[in-house]
Design a protein around this motif. Structure first.
Motif, PDB file in Angstrom:
ATOM      1  N   UNK A  28     -13.547  29.288  23.698  1.00 47.88           N
ATOM      2  CA  UNK A  28     -14.419  29.051  22.553  1.00 47.88           C
ATOM      3  C   UNK A  28     -13.537  28.940  21.311  1.00 47.88           C
ATOM      4  N   UNK A  29     -14.042  28.260  20.264  1.00 45.23           N
ATOM      5  CA  UNK A  29     -13.215  28.084  19.051  1.00 45.23           C
ATOM      6  C   UNK A  29     -12.745  29.413  18.478  1.00 45.23           C
ATOM      7  N   UNK A  30     -13.594  30.435  18.643  1.00 40.60           N
ATOM      8  CA  UNK A  30     -13.243  31.765  18.138  1.00 40.60           C
ATOM      9  C   UNK A  30     -11.979  32.277  18.812  1.00 40.60           C
ATOM     10  N   UNK A  72      -8.906  30.350  17.799  1.00 37.57           N
ATOM     11  CA  UNK A  72      -8.375  30.793  16.515  1.00 37.57           C
ATOM     12  C   UNK A  72      -7.579  32.082  16.693  1.00 37.57           C
ATOM     13  N   UNK A  73      -8.112  32.987  17.533  1.00 35.72           N
ATOM     14  CA  UNK A  73      -7.420  34.252  17.768  1.00 35.72           C
ATOM     15  C   UNK A  73      -6.082  34.032  18.445  1.00 35.72           C
ATOM     16  N   UNK A  82      -4.319  31.398  18.291  1.00 37.75           N
ATOM     17  CA  UNK A  82      -3.450  30.796  17.284  1.00 37.75           C
ATOM     18  C   UNK A  82      -2.841  31.871  16.398  1.00 37.75           C
ATOM     19  N   UNK A 111     -25.067  40.935  27.746  1.00 40.57           N
ATOM     20  CA  UNK A 111     -24.870  39.618  27.157  1.00 40.57           C
ATOM     21  C   UNK A 111     -24.602  39.670  25.658  1.00 40.57           C
ATOM     22  N   UNK A 112     -25.274  40.585  24.960  1.00 40.41           N
ATOM     23  CA  UNK A 112     -25.155  40.563  23.503  1.00 40.41           C
ATOM     24  C   UNK A 112     -24.276  41.682  22.949  1.00 40.41           C
ATOM     25  N   UNK A 146     -20.003  42.094  24.962  1.00 38.53           N
ATOM     26  CA  UNK A 146     -18.931  41.173  24.566  1.00 38.53           C
ATOM     27  C   UNK A 146     -18.389  41.474  23.170  1.00 38.53           C
ATOM     28  N   UNK A 147     -19.273  41.916  22.271  1.00 41.26           N
ATOM     29  CA  UNK A 147     -18.797  42.228  20.924  1.00 41.26           C
ATOM     30  C   UNK A 147     -17.999  43.514  20.904  1.00 41.26           C
ATOM     31  N   UNK A 185     -14.222  43.335  22.343  1.00 40.12           N
ATOM     32  CA  UNK A 185     -13.124  42.953  21.463  1.00 40.12           C
ATOM     33  C   UNK A 185     -12.517  44.181  20.796  1.00 40.12           C
ATOM     34  N   UNK A 232      -6.539  33.489   8.082  1.00 41.24           N
ATOM     35  CA  UNK A 232      -5.335  32.722   8.433  1.00 41.24           C
ATOM     36  C   UNK A 232      -4.712  33.292   9.608  1.00 41.24           C
TER      37      UNK A 232
END
Lengths: 341, 534
Positions: A4-6, A9-10, A12, A251-252, A255-256, A259, A341
Motif C-alpha cells: 500500500x502507498x502507506x 512511504x514507510x 522509503x 480488521x480495524x 492492524x493499527x 504498527x 519526509x
C-alpha cells in the motif's frame, strides 16, 4: 503482493535512514551467511571426489569402509590415516574455509589450549581446543535464531493479548493487567534460573520458559493503541454496519495496533538475545555442548590469561546489539506518522 | 505608511516529490487601527501568510523567494535574527490561534501564562506590578471572575474562557498588530459572537490593527473593514467588506458567497407513518470510579427525551457542544448504552441484543463528522464500502459486489477507479462522500448524520447538502441531522429540535422555530448565526 502507498512511504523512509538501512543489510547478510555455517566451518569436506565418484560428506555420513578403511563408523576426514587412504586412489576434495566444526577438538594444534591466534586458528582456540571462529559462527546462528523465534512467538501472543485487553477494556483488561503486573514484579533471571534448575533445558523448553516472561513486553503499547483506536469513528461505523466484534478487532483495530508493536520488535529481539547470553553465561542456558556466545564469555571469565576469548565474545555481542539498536531506531522513525519526509 | 506591508511574498515547502508552493506572490497592507480579513478555504495558504509574518514556519523546510518582503513599521522582518524577532513577537505583533484547547499549556496557571510575555518584554518588572497588569488584562477580556483565581489551570475553564485567556496573553504588551488565525472556529456559535465582540471592542479601545484569518464569511462580515480573498496561494480579490458582499467581482468570491447554505427541505407527503420515536430515552455515563458500587454517581447526558420522526422527513437536532446531541444519535442506533424505549416501525430497538440488532443495521446507518477518523486508513475505498455488503450478504459474488460499489461511487460523485485508492489520497469533501457511500450502499431507510458538513469548506458543504437532499428525494430516506450550524439545519430539516444540557429546549417545524422562536436560548442561537452585525 503490492505494498500500500502507506507502506511504500514507510519503506522509503526506512531506506532514507542510512545508518539503520545499512545496519539492516549487514545484519541480514551476517544472518544469511551464518545459516550456511556448515559450508564455512566444518571438519568434513563439502565435496569429495574419490575413485571416479562424488561424495558430499557435509550432508551425508559415509562409513570409513567406503574409502577402503576398516571402521564401520563415520569417516573422520581430518585423521591423517584417512588422508592416506584417500591418497591411494585418484581423489580431490573441496574443504570449507575453516576446517573445524564448532565441536571439533583440535588435537594437532601445537600450542596448549586455550591457544592464541595462529595459522590454524584465526581467533585461537578455547580451553577445550575448539576453534573460536567456528564457535562464534555457530553461536551467532543459534542466538539469532533463538531470538527470532522467541520474538516472533512473544510478539504474536503480546499483540493479540494487548489487542483483546484494549478493545474489550473493563474486566478483561483489569484482570490481564494485574496478571502482567505480577509477572513483571518477579525478577526475570531468578525465575528463569529456578525453572531451569527443575527441568533440563533444551532449545524448546528454554524457549517456552522465556516466552512465558517475554510476551508482556509488547502488551502495554498495543493495549494503549487499541484503547485509542476503539473510539475512532471508523470502528463505530463498522459497528453500525453490523460487523462482528471479532472481525472489527482483527480488521480495524489490530492492524493499527500492530504498527505500534512493530516498532518495539527489534528491541525485544535484542532483549531475547541478551537474556539467552546471560543464561548461558550463568550455565543455566542451552545444553553445554551447544556453541553459544554466553558460554564463550564464561570461558573468557575463567581464562583471564587468554584475552582473545573474552574479546571475540564481547565484540560479537556488541556488534549484534548495535546493529539491532540502529535498525530499531530506523524502524521506529519510519513508522512514526509525526515525522515528515 | 502601512503598519504591515507584505510585498511579493512567496512561501514554498520542500518535499519528496518536488517543492510545494503554498503562497505565491502575495502583497497586502494593514494600516494602523484597521481590521483586515484574509479569507479562503482550507489549503489556500492563508495561515501560511499569517505564520510568515512572525516567521513561525518550519524553516528550513519552508523557505521564501528572494523577492519576498515583509515590512513592519518600515522595518524588514525577513532575515532578522532570532533575538531581534523575539523582541517583536508577543510585543509589537501578537498572534492567537484556532484551538484554545491546545494553545494553552495544561500544566501552568493562568497567571504564569499571561505574565510570561510581560516578564519577557518588560525588563525589571516586579511581581506585584505583574499581578496588577494581569488583573487589568483579565478585566479587558471580560474575565473579572478570575481576579481572585489567578492560579486557575486551563482545564478549569471553558473553551470560550480559554480563548479569552489567549487574547489576554496576546494583548499583554499592547501590540500594534494582532494576527488572529481562525480565532472562533472551534467555539460554539453564541461564544463566537462574544469573542468577536470582544476583539472589536479591544481594537476600538487600543487602536491596534487586526489581521483576521478565517474561512467563515459570517465572521468577516461582522467585523472586518477590508477583505482579501485567497485561492490556491494567491490573492484573487481585495475589497471593502460592504462592497465585497454586495458585488463580488472574482468568480471564486462569487462562488464562495453563493455557497452559503440556502434552500429549504423538500416538501413532505401528507400523512406519513412514524419512522422512529423514543420515550423517556436516557443516556448516562459513570462520573466516578468508586470503591463501593453504591457510591457510583452518573452524569446524565441525555435526559428523558421523547422524539418522533415521521417517515421520509428530516429532524434537525441543534445544540452547542456538550448538549448531548451526538450522544442522542448514537443511542438511537444502539451504539451506546441507553435506557428508555426506542421504537422503529413498531419494533422495540431497545429490547434487542447485539445479535438481534444486526439484521436491522442494514436499515439504520450513520455518517460521522470527521472525514479523517471515520475511514480506516489501512483499507482501500473499495474494501471500506464492501465491508457492509459482505456483512449483510448483498451481492453473491465479488463481481456483483464490484458493480454495486461502482454504481454507488458514481452516485456520490466519485469515479469507479477511486475504489483502489486509500482514504488519505482524498480531500475532506471526497472522504465525506465515501462515508456517505459506505452507509448508502446498504440502501438504509434511516440515516443519522452527525455533523456531516462541519469539518468541510463552505463550497463543499453546499455540495454535500445537495447530495443528501437528492438521496432523500430518490429513496424516501428519513434523516436525523445533527449540527451546531443553524444555517445548514435550516437548509435541510423539516422539523428542528433545540437541545441544551441533554434536554429539549424547543421543538417544532423549521419555519416556526426560525421565524418565531419561543425561548431566549433559541433566539440567541439564531441571532448569532444569522445576524449581519455584532
Amino acid at each position: 503482493m503490492a505494498l500500500s502507498p502507506l507502506w511504500q512511504r514507510r519503506l522509503h523512509k526506512f531506506k532514507g535512514n542510512r545508518r539503520g538501512y545499512w545496519s539492516f543489510l549487514v545484519f541480514m547478510s551476517l544472518f544469511v551467511v551464518s545459516l550456511f555455517a556448515e559450508l564455512l566451518a566444518n571438519d568434513k569436506p563439502i565435496v569429495l571426489h574419490y575413485d571416479g565418484a562424488y561424495y558430499f560428506p557435509a550432508w551425508k555420513a559415509y562409513p570409513e569402509t567406503t574409502f577402503g578403511g576398516d571402521l564401520e563408523t563415520e569417516t573422520v576426514y581430518t585423521d591423517p590415516f584417512v588422508a592416506e587412504l584417500l591418497g591411494k586412489k585418484e581423489s580431490w576434495a573441496i574443504w570449507p574455509p575453516i576446517r573445524f566444526h564448532y565441536s571439533t577438538i583440535d588435537f594437532e594444534n601445537t600450542a596448549p589450549a586455550p591457544a592464541p591466534s595462529n595459522e590454524r586458528h584465526f581467533l585461537g582456540t578455547d580451553d577445550q581446543g575448539r576453534d573460536v571462529m567456528a564457535r562464534i559462527l555457530y553461536g551467532f546462528r543459534v542466538s539469532v535464531l533463538f531470538g527470532l523465534v522467541l520474538t516472533g512467538i512473544s510478539a504474536l501472543i503480546g499483540i493479540v493479548a494487548g489487542a483483546v485487553q484494549g478493545y474489550y477494556g473493563g474486566w478483561v483488561d483489569m484482570i490481564f493487567q494485574r496478571v502482567i503486573e505480577v509477572l513483571n514484579s518477579i525478577p526475570f533471571l531468578v525465575l528463569l534460573i529456578t525453572i531451569a534448575s527443575m527441568v533440563t533445558p533444551g532449545f524448546w523448553t528454554l524457549m517456552a520458559i522465556m516466552v512465558f516472561v517475554m510476551w508482556v513486553y509488547l502488551v502495554d503499547v498495543v493495549r494503549a493503541e487499541c484503547l485509542k483506536t476503539r473510539n475512532q469513528d471508523y470502528v463505530r461505523a463498522a459497528r453500525a454496519l453490523g460487523v462482528k466484534d471479532s472481525k472489527i478487532l482483527f480488521r480495524h483495530v489490530l492492524p493499527n495496533a500492530f504498527v505500534a508493536g512493530l516498532t518495539l520488535i527489534p528491541i525485544v529481539l535484542n532483549i531475547s538475545i541478551t537474556s539467552l547470553t546471560a543464561l548461558d553465561f550463568l550455565g543455566f542456558g542451552l545444553p553445554p555442548e551447544t556453541a553459544s556466545l554466553g558460554e564463550l564469555l564464561k570461558q573468557g571469565k575463567d581464562n583471564v590469561h587468554a584475552p582473545w576469548l573474552l574479546m571475540s565474545g564481547f565484540v560479537t555481542l556488541a556488534v549484534i546489539m548495535s546493529l539491532l539498536v540502529f535498525i530499531g531506531e530506523a524502524v521506529r522513525d519510519a513508522l512514526d506518522p509525526r515525522k515528515a519526509g | 505608511m502601512a503598519l504591515l506591508d507584505i510585498k511579493n511574498l512567496s512561501v514554498s515547502f520542500k518535499g519528496h516529490q518536488g517543492d510545494t508552493h503554498a503562497v505565491r506572490d502575495v502583497s497586502l497592507q494593514v494600516a494602523k487601527g484597521e481590521i483586515v480579513a484574509l479569507v479562503g478555504e482550507s489549503g489556500s495558504g492563508k495561515s501560511t501568510v499569517a505564520m510568515s509574518v512572525l516567521q513561525l514556519l518550519p524553516y528550513p523546510t519552508a523557505y521564501h523567494s528572494a523577492e519576498s518582503r515583509i515590512a513592519y513599521n518600515g522595518q524588514e522582518l525577513l532575515g532578522l535574527s532570532d533575538a531581534e524577532l523575539r523582541s517583536i513577537r508577543g510585543n509589537r505583533v501578537s498572534m492567537i490561534f484556532q484551538e484554545p484547547m491546545t494553545a494553552l499549556n495544561p500544566l501552568h496557571t493562568i497567571f504564569k501564562q499571561i505574565s510570561e510575555s510581560l516578564f519577557q518584554h518588560q525588563a525589571g518588572l516586579r511581581r506585584e506590578d505583574a499581578i496588577a497588569q494581569v488583573r487589568q488584562l483579565l478585566t479587558d477580556v471580560g474575565l473579572e471572575k478570575l481576579h481572585n483565581r489567578l492560579n486557575a489551570m486551563p482545564h478549569e475553564l471553558s473553551g470560550g474562557e480559554r480563548q479569552r485567556v489567549m487574547i489576554a496573553i496576546a494583548m499583554a504588551n499592547k501590540p500594534d498588530l494582532l494576527i488572529a488565525d481562525e480565532p472562533t472556529t472551534a467555539l460554539d456559535v453564541t461564544v463566537q459572537a462574544q469573542i468577536l465582540r470582544l476583539l472589536k471592542g479591544l481594537q476600538q479601545k487600543t487602536g491596534m490593527a487586526i489581521l483576521l484569518i478565517t474561512h467563515d464569511l459570517t465572521t468577516v462580515r461582522k467585523i472586518a473593514d477590508r477583505v482579501l480573498v485567497m485561492q490556491h496561494g494567491e490573492i484573487v480579490e481585495t475589497a471593502k467588506t460592504a462592497t465585497l458582499f454586495k458585488s463580488p467581482k472574482h468568480p471564486y468570491t462569487q462562488k464562495l458567497l453563493a455557497s452559503e447554505p440556502s434552500g429549504a427541505a423538500l416538501p413532505l407527503k401528507k400523512k406519513t407513518k412514524t419512522a422512529l420515536s423514543t420515550k423517556e430515552l436516557r443516556v448516562k455515563y459513570k462520573s466516578n470510579a468508586p470503591l463501593l458500587p453504591w457510591n457510583q454517581t452518573y452524569n446524565e447526558v441525555v435526559k428523558r427525551l421523547g422524539i418522533t420522526i415521521p417517515e421520509g422527513s428530516t429532524l434537525g437536532v441543534v445544540g452547542e457542544s456538550g448538549s448531548g446531541k451526538s450522544t442522542l444519535g448514537l443511542a438511537l442506533l444502539r451504539l451506546i448504552k441507553s435506557e428508555g424505549e426506542i421504537h422503529y416501525h413498531g419494533e422495540r430497538l431497545d429490547q434487542r441484543n447485539t445479535a438481534a440488532m444486526r439484521p436491522l443495521r442494514r436499515e439504520l446507518q450513520v455518517v460521522f463528522q470527521d472525514p479523517f477518523s471515520s475511514l480506516n486508513p489501512r483499507m482501500t475505498v473499495g474494501q471500506i464500502i464492501e465491508e457492509g455488503l459482505k456483512v449483510h450478504g448483498i451481492g453473491a459474488t465479488e463481481a456483483e459486489r464490484e458493480v454495486i460499489i461502482d454504481d454507488m461511487l458514481h452516485e456520490v460523485g466519485l469515479d469507479a477507479a477511486s475504489k483502489h485508492r486509500y482514504p488519505h489520497e482524498f480531500s475532506g469533501g471526497q472522504r465525506q462522500r465515501i462515508s456517505i457511500a459506505r452507509a448508502m450502499v446498504l440502501k438504509p431507510k434511516f440515516l443519522v448524520l452527525d455533523e456531516p458538513t462541519s469539518a468541510l469548506d463552505l463550497s463543499v458543504q453546499a455540495q454535500i447538502i445537495d447530495l443528501l437532499r437528492d438521496f432523500q428525494q430518490k429513496y424516501g430516506l428519513t434523516y436525523l441531522f445533527i449540527s451546531h450550524d443553524l444555517r445548514v439545519v435550516k437548509a435541510l430539516s423539516h422539523k428542528v429540535l433545540v437541545m441544551r444540557h441533554g434536554e429539549i429546549v424547543e421543538q417544532g417545524d423549521t419555519a416556526a422555530i426560525f421565524d418565531a422562536p419561543q425561548q431566549d436560548y433559541t433566539r440567541s442561537l439564531i441571532s448569532a448565526a444569522f445576524a449581519e452585525k455584532l
